[in-house]
Write a protein that holds these residues in place. Structure first.
Motif, PDB file in Angstrom:
ATOM      1  N   TYR A 135       0.860  -1.178   0.000  1.00  0.00           N
ATOM      2  CA  TYR A 135       0.000   0.000   0.000  1.00  0.00           C
ATOM      3  C   TYR A 135       0.900   1.232   0.000  1.00  0.00           C
ATOM      4  CZ  TYR A 135      -4.054   2.955   0.866  1.00  0.00           C
ATOM      5  OH  TYR A 135      -5.060   3.890   0.733  1.00  0.00           O
ATOM      6  N   THR A 136       0.629   2.156  -0.928  1.00  0.00           N
ATOM      7  CA  THR A 136       1.455   3.346  -1.086  1.00  0.00           C
ATOM      8  C   THR A 136       0.685   4.598  -0.697  1.00  0.00           C
ATOM      9  OG1 THR A 136       2.678   2.306  -2.903  1.00  0.00           O
ATOM     10  CG2 THR A 136       2.827   4.696  -2.720  1.00  0.00           C
ATOM     11  N   PHE A 137       1.316   5.419   0.134  1.00  0.00           N
ATOM     12  CA  PHE A 137       0.753   6.702   0.541  1.00  0.00           C
ATOM     13  C   PHE A 137       1.483   7.819  -0.202  1.00  0.00           C
ATOM     14  CE2 PHE A 137       0.203   3.838   4.114  1.00  0.00           C
ATOM     15  CZ  PHE A 137      -1.095   4.090   4.543  1.00  0.00           C
ATOM     16  N   ASN A 138       0.739   8.768  -0.753  1.00  0.00           N
ATOM     17  CA  ASN A 138       1.333   9.959  -1.340  1.00  0.00           C
ATOM     18  C   ASN A 138       1.519  11.007  -0.251  1.00  0.00           C
ATOM     19  OD1 ASN A 138       1.393   8.963  -4.003  1.00  0.00           O
ATOM     20  ND2 ASN A 138      -0.756   9.517  -4.297  1.00  0.00           N
ATOM     21  N   LEU A 139       2.762  11.408  -0.029  1.00  0.00           N
ATOM     22  CA  LEU A 139       3.067  12.383   1.018  1.00  0.00           C
ATOM     23  C   LEU A 139       3.482  13.701   0.375  1.00  0.00           C
ATOM     24  CD1 LEU A 139       5.179  10.067   3.357  1.00  0.00           C
ATOM     25  CD2 LEU A 139       2.710  10.469   3.427  1.00  0.00           C
ATOM     26  N   GLY A 140       2.556  14.318  -0.294  1.00  0.00           N
ATOM     27  CA  GLY A 140       2.886  15.541  -1.004  1.00  0.00           C
ATOM     28  C   GLY A 140       3.214  15.265  -2.453  1.00  0.00           C
ATOM     29  N   GLU A 141       3.789  16.274  -3.111  1.00  0.00           N
ATOM     30  CA  GLU A 141       4.036  16.193  -4.550  1.00  0.00           C
ATOM     31  C   GLU A 141       5.154  15.223  -4.911  1.00  0.00           C
ATOM     32  OE1 GLU A 141       5.289  19.178  -8.256  1.00  0.00           O
ATOM     33  OE2 GLU A 141       4.784  19.998  -6.268  1.00  0.00           O
ATOM     34  N   ARG A 142       6.199  15.119  -4.088  1.00  0.00           N
ATOM     35  CA  ARG A 142       7.382  14.341  -4.458  1.00  0.00           C
ATOM     36  C   ARG A 142       7.652  13.140  -3.548  1.00  0.00           C
ATOM     37  NH1 ARG A 142      10.088  16.728  -8.407  1.00  0.00           N
ATOM     38  NH2 ARG A 142       9.799  18.970  -8.775  1.00  0.00           N
ATOM     39  N   TRP A 143       6.981  13.038  -2.415  1.00  0.00           N
ATOM     40  CA  TRP A 143       7.272  11.988  -1.456  1.00  0.00           C
ATOM     41  C   TRP A 143       6.228  10.881  -1.505  1.00  0.00           C
ATOM     42  CZ3 TRP A 143      11.675  12.018   1.510  1.00  0.00           C
ATOM     43  CH2 TRP A 143      12.372  13.229   1.588  1.00  0.00           C
ATOM     44  N   LYS A 144       6.702   9.625  -1.346  1.00  0.00           N
ATOM     45  CA  LYS A 144       5.802   8.476  -1.252  1.00  0.00           C
ATOM     46  C   LYS A 144       6.287   7.540  -0.149  1.00  0.00           C
ATOM     47  CE  LYS A 144       4.059   8.350  -6.000  1.00  0.00           C
ATOM     48  NZ  LYS A 144       3.863   7.507  -7.220  1.00  0.00           N
ATOM     49  N   LEU A 145       5.334   6.940   0.535  1.00  0.00           N
ATOM     50  CA  LEU A 145       5.628   5.929   1.555  1.00  0.00           C
ATOM     51  C   LEU A 145       4.944   4.636   1.151  1.00  0.00           C
ATOM     52  CD1 LEU A 145       6.650   4.940   4.325  1.00  0.00           C
ATOM     53  CD2 LEU A 145       4.519   5.842   5.315  1.00  0.00           C
ATOM     54  N   LYS A 146       5.743   3.586   0.978  1.00  0.00           N
ATOM     55  CA  LYS A 146       5.213   2.287   0.557  1.00  0.00           C
ATOM     56  C   LYS A 146       5.453   1.261   1.645  1.00  0.00           C
ATOM     57  CE  LYS A 146       5.384  -0.961  -3.341  1.00  0.00           C
ATOM     58  NZ  LYS A 146       6.016  -1.242  -4.650  1.00  0.00           N
ATOM     59  N   SER A 176       9.054  -0.981   5.012  1.00  0.00           N
ATOM     60  CA  SER A 176       8.593   0.383   4.759  1.00  0.00           C
ATOM     61  C   SER A 176       9.664   1.101   3.948  1.00  0.00           C
ATOM     62  CB  SER A 176       8.341   1.133   6.065  1.00  0.00           C
ATOM     63  OG  SER A 176       7.189   0.634   6.713  1.00  0.00           O
ATOM     64  N   GLN A 177       9.232   1.794   2.893  1.00  0.00           N
ATOM     65  CA  GLN A 177      10.174   2.517   2.036  1.00  0.00           C
ATOM     66  C   GLN A 177       9.660   3.917   1.737  1.00  0.00           C
ATOM     67  OE1 GLN A 177      12.481   0.660  -1.247  1.00  0.00           O
ATOM     68  NE2 GLN A 177      11.350   2.024  -2.605  1.00  0.00           N
ATOM     69  N   VAL A 178      10.505   4.913   1.949  1.00  0.00           N
ATOM     70  CA  VAL A 178      10.203   6.301   1.609  1.00  0.00           C
ATOM     71  C   VAL A 178      10.957   6.645   0.336  1.00  0.00           C
ATOM     72  CG1 VAL A 178      10.390   8.711   2.324  1.00  0.00           C
ATOM     73  CG2 VAL A 178       9.818   6.958   4.005  1.00  0.00           C
ATOM     74  N   THR A 179      10.239   7.205  -0.650  1.00  0.00           N
ATOM     75  CA  THR A 179      10.840   7.568  -1.935  1.00  0.00           C
ATOM     76  C   THR A 179      10.640   9.053  -2.197  1.00  0.00           C
ATOM     77  OG1 THR A 179      10.366   5.369  -2.815  1.00  0.00           O
ATOM     78  CG2 THR A 179      10.882   7.079  -4.409  1.00  0.00           C
ATOM     79  N   TYR A 180      11.717   9.692  -2.674  1.00  0.00           N
ATOM     80  CA  TYR A 180      11.654  11.110  -3.035  1.00  0.00           C
ATOM     81  C   TYR A 180      11.967  11.244  -4.518  1.00  0.00           C
ATOM     82  CZ  TYR A 180      12.878  16.048  -3.373  1.00  0.00           C
ATOM     83  OH  TYR A 180      12.951  17.365  -3.747  1.00  0.00           O
ATOM     84  N   ILE A 220      18.528  -2.569   6.111  1.00  0.00           N
ATOM     85  CA  ILE A 220      18.371  -1.136   5.909  1.00  0.00           C
ATOM     86  C   ILE A 220      19.059  -0.789   4.591  1.00  0.00           C
ATOM     87  CG2 ILE A 220      18.823   1.159   6.853  1.00  0.00           C
ATOM     88  CD1 ILE A 220      19.080  -0.215   9.621  1.00  0.00           C
ATOM     89  N   ALA A 221      18.327  -0.110   3.688  1.00  0.00           N
ATOM     90  CA  ALA A 221      18.877   0.142   2.360  1.00  0.00           C
ATOM     91  C   ALA A 221      18.614   1.574   1.905  1.00  0.00           C
ATOM     92  CB  ALA A 221      18.285  -0.834   1.343  1.00  0.00           C
ATOM     93  N   ALA A 222      19.535   2.096   1.098  1.00  0.00           N
ATOM     94  CA  ALA A 222      19.388   3.399   0.467  1.00  0.00           C
ATOM     95  C   ALA A 222      19.709   3.244  -1.015  1.00  0.00           C
ATOM     96  CB  ALA A 222      20.320   4.425   1.107  1.00  0.00           C
ATOM     97  N   TYR A 223      18.854   3.791  -1.899  1.00  0.00           N
ATOM     98  CA  TYR A 223      19.004   3.611  -3.340  1.00  0.00           C
ATOM     99  C   TYR A 223      18.885   4.927  -4.095  1.00  0.00           C
ATOM    100  CZ  TYR A 223      19.168  -1.444  -4.112  1.00  0.00           C
ATOM    101  OH  TYR A 223      19.584  -2.748  -4.181  1.00  0.00           O
ATOM    102  N   TYR A 224      19.625   5.000  -5.198  1.00  0.00           N
ATOM    103  CA  TYR A 224      19.480   6.059  -6.194  1.00  0.00           C
ATOM    104  C   TYR A 224      19.012   5.390  -7.481  1.00  0.00           C
ATOM    105  CZ  TYR A 224      20.924   9.402  -9.813  1.00  0.00           C
ATOM    106  OH  TYR A 224      20.955  10.228 -10.902  1.00  0.00           O
TER     107      TYR A 224
END
Length: 271
Positions: A135-146, A176-180, A220-224
């Protein structure tokens, strides 16, 4: 001549639009698996992602990947072979913000002695099936929480398909993943994720029995992530720290992974 140029421009714009849709909607990294005791590790994958319907709600991702890792007393992440993976997964976005998937996977993993000189003891084969709900939440214009829940069934064999000490395992993964989304033309993204793994196993040895269900590790992971301009390819480059409960590596801050994958995105084609 003007009509021909207009038609070509329209087709080019249409193709570009499809690629942008694929990049924006489908882009997701192929996360490394756990590779056991080590200091450092490398994970590399190549995948083909196909759109299965004209609306972009159904996709399939097939990939092949390898893992390498260091010895426990050095940091050469390419030192020895760690795993070979073949994976096929089908995704379905069945409602706004909601997605499920199911997959079949084959893994071949060398087993090494736990004491120096860490010689190879054998090879273990694994067949895995799993299902995933996100389930993905839109956190504003550029942020997403999945937020994702994944349930796995893992069956183990030796190279000759005989039973090994661990018969099979049931494992639950919560992530849980936060994407910008970066302001760019090639769909660049930054992602940070935390995943907890919980499991129980049914053993063949020393006697048939279940192990207690419980927490096993945290990743724990960080991706580009970005699209290669004017192409159907996306690239993901990342770092992962695997904190394995009760391991030697956890006292050194976990196993540190360098990860990279390339995905070839194919648009939908009518049969």
């Amino acid at each position: 001549m003007e009509n021909v140029l207009c038609v070509r421009s329209f087709r080019l714009g249409k193709i570009t639009g499809v690629l942008l849709l694929l990049g924006g909607f489908l882009q997701a990294q192929i996360s490394p698996p756990g590779l056991g005791e080590a200091n450092t590790a490398f994970w590399g994958a190549f995948g083909v992602r196909r759109q299965l319907d004209s609306l972009g709600n159904k996709q399939a991702l097939t990939y092949v990947a390898i893992g390498r890792k260091s010895e426990q007393d050095q940091d050469n992440l390419f030192s020895k072979q760690a795993i070979l993976v073949l994976n096929h997964e089908v995704y379905h976005s069945f409602a706004p913000h909601q997605q499920y998937s199911y997959a079949l996977s084959y893994r071949r993993q060398p087993q090494y002695d736990e004491v120096s000189p860490y010689e190879k003891e054998g090879t273990e084969q694994e067949f895995r099936i799993y299902g995933r709900y996100a389930y993905t939440f839109n956190l504003g214009e550029r942020w997403k929480l999945k937020n994702t829940v994944r349930q796995e069934f893992r069956k183990f064999f030796d190279p000759d398909f005989h039973n090994v000490e661990e018969n099979f395992q049931l494992r639950t993964r919560i992530k849980s993943q936060v994407t910008y989304n970066l302001p760019s033309e090639n769909n660049q993204k930054l992602a940070l994720s935390v995943e907890g793994l919980f499991s129980t196993s049914y053993l063949n040895e020393p006697e048939p029995e279940w192990t207690p269900f419980g927490y096993r590790e945290m990743r724990i992971a960080a991706y580009y992530m970005f699209n290669i301009p004017n192409s159907p390819f996306t690239v993901d480059i990342g770092y992962m720290d695997d904190l394995i409960r009760g391991s030697h590596s956890i006292h050194k801050g976990g196993v540190h992974y360098l990860a990279a994958d390339v995905i070839w995105n194919l648009p939908y084609k009518k049969k």
